[in-house]
Design a protein around this motif. Structure first.
Motif, PDB file in Angstrom:
ATOM      1  N   VAL A  69       0.851  -1.180   0.000  1.00 58.36           N
ATOM      2  CA  VAL A  69       0.000   0.000   0.000  1.00 58.36           C
ATOM      3  C   VAL A  69       0.892   1.237   0.000  1.00 58.36           C
ATOM      4  CG1 VAL A  69      -1.733   1.280   1.298  1.00 58.36           C
ATOM      5  CG2 VAL A  69      -1.799  -1.214   1.264  1.00 58.36           C
ATOM      6  N   LYS A  70       0.661   2.119  -0.930  1.00 59.22           N
ATOM      7  CA  LYS A  70       1.428   3.359  -1.004  1.00 59.22           C
ATOM      8  C   LYS A  70       0.700   4.404  -0.164  1.00 59.22           C
ATOM      9  CE  LYS A  70       4.391   5.351  -4.391  1.00 59.22           C
ATOM     10  NZ  LYS A  70       4.707   5.571  -5.762  1.00 59.22           N
ATOM     11  N   THR A  71       1.398   4.953   0.831  1.00 58.06           N
ATOM     12  CA  THR A  71       0.784   5.886   1.759  1.00 58.06           C
ATOM     13  C   THR A  71       1.197   7.308   1.438  1.00 58.06           C
ATOM     14  OG1 THR A  71       0.931   4.167   3.437  1.00 58.06           O
ATOM     15  CG2 THR A  71       0.459   6.380   4.207  1.00 58.06           C
ATOM     16  N   LYS A  72       0.229   8.136   1.097  1.00 59.92           N
ATOM     17  CA  LYS A  72       0.454   9.560   0.852  1.00 59.92           C
ATOM     18  C   LYS A  72       1.641   9.810  -0.069  1.00 59.92           C
ATOM     19  CE  LYS A  72      -1.659  10.854   5.177  1.00 59.92           C
ATOM     20  NZ  LYS A  72      -1.546  11.467   6.457  1.00 59.92           N
ATOM     21  N   GLY A  73       1.733   9.059  -1.152  1.00 59.52           N
ATOM     22  CA  GLY A  73       2.775   9.291  -2.139  1.00 59.52           C
ATOM     23  C   GLY A  73       4.138   8.753  -1.762  1.00 59.52           C
ATOM     24  N   LEU A  74       4.258   8.042  -0.653  1.00 57.25           N
ATOM     25  CA  LEU A  74       5.547   7.509  -0.230  1.00 57.25           C
ATOM     26  C   LEU A  74       5.688   6.064  -0.686  1.00 57.25           C
ATOM     27  CD1 LEU A  74       5.712   8.754   3.471  1.00 57.25           C
ATOM     28  CD2 LEU A  74       6.723   9.815   1.466  1.00 57.25           C
ATOM     29  N   SER A  75       6.904   5.681  -1.068  1.00 58.74           N
ATOM     30  CA  SER A  75       7.154   4.277  -1.381  1.00 58.74           C
ATOM     31  C   SER A  75       7.130   3.501  -0.067  1.00 58.74           C
ATOM     32  CB  SER A  75       8.519   4.115  -2.050  1.00 58.74           C
ATOM     33  OG  SER A  75       9.551   4.361  -1.112  1.00 58.74           O
ATOM     34  N   ALA A  76       7.074   2.194  -0.155  1.00 57.88           N
ATOM     35  CA  ALA A  76       7.056   1.364   1.055  1.00 57.88           C
ATOM     36  C   ALA A  76       8.308   1.617   1.893  1.00 57.88           C
ATOM     37  CB  ALA A  76       6.949  -0.108   0.670  1.00 57.88           C
ATOM     38  N   ALA A  77       9.456   1.747   1.243  1.00 62.73           N
ATOM     39  CA  ALA A  77      10.713   1.985   1.963  1.00 62.73           C
ATOM     40  C   ALA A  77      10.693   3.346   2.655  1.00 62.73           C
ATOM     41  CB  ALA A  77      11.892   1.901   1.012  1.00 62.73           C
ATOM     42  N   GLU A  78      10.178   4.358   1.957  1.00 61.69           N
ATOM     43  CA  GLU A  78      10.091   5.694   2.555  1.00 61.69           C
ATOM     44  C   GLU A  78       9.139   5.700   3.746  1.00 61.69           C
ATOM     45  OE1 GLU A  78      10.867   8.435  -1.420  1.00 61.69           O
ATOM     46  OE2 GLU A  78       8.869   7.616  -1.048  1.00 61.69           O
ATOM     47  N   GLN A  79       8.031   4.966   3.631  1.00 70.12           N
ATOM     48  CA  GLN A  79       7.067   4.897   4.726  1.00 70.12           C
ATOM     49  C   GLN A  79       7.676   4.185   5.933  1.00 70.12           C
ATOM     50  OE1 GLN A  79       4.013   6.436   4.761  1.00 70.12           O
ATOM     51  NE2 GLN A  79       4.096   5.943   6.913  1.00 70.12           N
ATOM     52  N   ARG A  80       8.430   3.104   5.695  1.00 69.32           N
ATOM     53  CA  ARG A  80       9.087   2.407   6.805  1.00 69.32           C
ATOM     54  C   ARG A  80      10.075   3.337   7.508  1.00 69.32           C
ATOM     55  NH1 ARG A  80       9.103  -1.814   3.121  1.00 69.32           N
ATOM     56  NH2 ARG A  80      11.247  -1.364   2.521  1.00 69.32           N
ATOM     57  N   ALA A  81      10.856   4.081   6.730  1.00 78.18           N
ATOM     58  CA  ALA A  81      11.830   5.005   7.312  1.00 78.18           C
ATOM     59  C   ALA A  81      11.124   6.087   8.128  1.00 78.18           C
ATOM     60  CB  ALA A  81      12.692   5.633   6.216  1.00 78.18           C
ATOM     61  N   LYS A  82      10.011   6.604   7.589  1.00 78.39           N
ATOM     62  CA  LYS A  82       9.252   7.633   8.309  1.00 78.39           C
ATOM     63  C   LYS A  82       8.685   7.057   9.607  1.00 78.39           C
ATOM     64  CE  LYS A  82       5.407  10.794   8.037  1.00 78.39           C
ATOM     65  NZ  LYS A  82       4.224  11.203   7.324  1.00 78.39           N
ATOM     66  N   ASN A  83       8.125   5.865   9.535  1.00 75.74           N
ATOM     67  CA  ASN A  83       7.578   5.229  10.733  1.00 75.74           C
ATOM     68  C   ASN A  83       8.659   5.058  11.792  1.00 75.74           C
ATOM     69  OD1 ASN A  83       5.035   5.090   9.634  1.00 75.74           O
ATOM     70  ND2 ASN A  83       5.178   2.935   9.071  1.00 75.74           N
ATOM     71  N   GLN A  84       9.873   4.697  11.359  1.00 75.50           N
ATOM     72  CA  GLN A  84      10.964   4.519  12.305  1.00 75.50           C
ATOM     73  C   GLN A  84      11.346   5.845  12.951  1.00 75.50           C
ATOM     74  OE1 GLN A  84      12.175   1.447  13.302  1.00 75.50           O
ATOM     75  NE2 GLN A  84      12.912   2.778  14.930  1.00 75.50           N
ATOM     76  N   ARG A  85      11.340   6.936  12.173  1.00 74.65           N
ATOM     77  CA  ARG A  85      11.631   8.254  12.738  1.00 74.65           C
ATOM     78  C   ARG A  85      10.573   8.633  13.781  1.00 74.65           C
ATOM     79  NH1 ARG A  85      12.672   9.370   7.301  1.00 74.65           N
ATOM     80  NH2 ARG A  85      10.738  10.541   7.074  1.00 74.65           N
ATOM     81  N   VAL A  86       9.298   8.351  13.474  1.00 75.35           N
ATOM     82  CA  VAL A  86       8.214   8.650  14.417  1.00 75.35           C
ATOM     83  C   VAL A  86       8.404   7.826  15.690  1.00 75.35           C
ATOM     84  CG1 VAL A  86       5.721   8.494  14.825  1.00 75.35           C
ATOM     85  CG2 VAL A  86       6.582   9.329  12.623  1.00 75.35           C
ATOM     86  N   ARG A  87       8.721   6.538  15.531  1.00 76.57           N
ATOM     87  CA  ARG A  87       8.939   5.676  16.702  1.00 76.57           C
ATOM     88  C   ARG A  87      10.111   6.184  17.550  1.00 76.57           C
ATOM     89  NH1 ARG A  87       7.176   1.513  13.067  1.00 76.57           N
ATOM     90  NH2 ARG A  87       5.452   0.412  14.032  1.00 76.57           N
ATOM     91  N   ASP A  88      11.219   6.516  16.896  1.00 80.87           N
ATOM     92  CA  ASP A  88      12.394   7.017  17.622  1.00 80.87           C
ATOM     93  C   ASP A  88      12.059   8.292  18.384  1.00 80.87           C
ATOM     94  OD1 ASP A  88      13.831   4.884  16.619  1.00 80.87           O
ATOM     95  OD2 ASP A  88      14.830   6.064  15.051  1.00 80.87           O
ATOM     96  N   TRP A  89      11.329   9.202  17.729  1.00 80.47           N
ATOM     97  CA  TRP A  89      10.932  10.451  18.373  1.00 80.47           C
ATOM     98  C   TRP A  89      10.032  10.155  19.573  1.00 80.47           C
ATOM     99  CZ3 TRP A  89       5.963  12.428  18.910  1.00 80.47           C
ATOM    100  CH2 TRP A  89       5.891  13.698  19.483  1.00 80.47           C
TER     101      TRP A  89
END
Length: 117
Positions: A69-89
């Motif tokens: 599933v492509k979320t808000k124009g992000l590739s799966a890899a970009e979404q995983r990286a973003k999720n990790q940044r949110v988790r770290d924060w």
């Protein structure tokens, strides 16, 4: 006693830590995993591109999960990286967050409200 475990992925070739992802591939019946940052991932993808373009997918390696599933124009890899940044924060803010799965909307909203992207 509390235990805190931090996993940091490093690019296996150059040691960088920014946006590193696990890349899985197979060759001659052997499956491999390598941790690569964006630059080295692009190099690998470029080298493999002519072979992948003419290759057939192995029917026995089909995924059982649904389509990506492509979320808000992000590739799966970009979404995983973003999720990790949110988790770290969230962890740095002493918020409770799971290591896997969906990032709750409230958590994402708080991340964006803090002016982070």
């Amino acid at each position: 006693m509390a235990r805190r475990e931090i996993i940091v992925l490093q690019d296996d070739l150059d040691g960088s830590e920014k946006d590193v992802r696990v890349v899985k591939f197979g060759f001659e019946g052997v499956n491999y995993e390598i941790d690569l940052g964006p630059a080295n991932f692009d190099k690998l993808a470029q080298v493999l591109a002519p072979y992948v373009a003419v290759a057939r997918k192995d029917p026995s390696s089909r995924r059982t999960a649904g389509p990506a599933v492509k979320t808000k124009g992000l590739s799966a890899a970009e979404q995983r990286a973003k999720n990790q940044r949110v988790r770290d924060w969230a962890k740095s803010q002493k918020m409770k967050v799971s290591e896997r799965g969906r990032v709750p909307a409230k958590l994402s909203e708080a991340y964006h409200a803090a002016g982070l992207r």
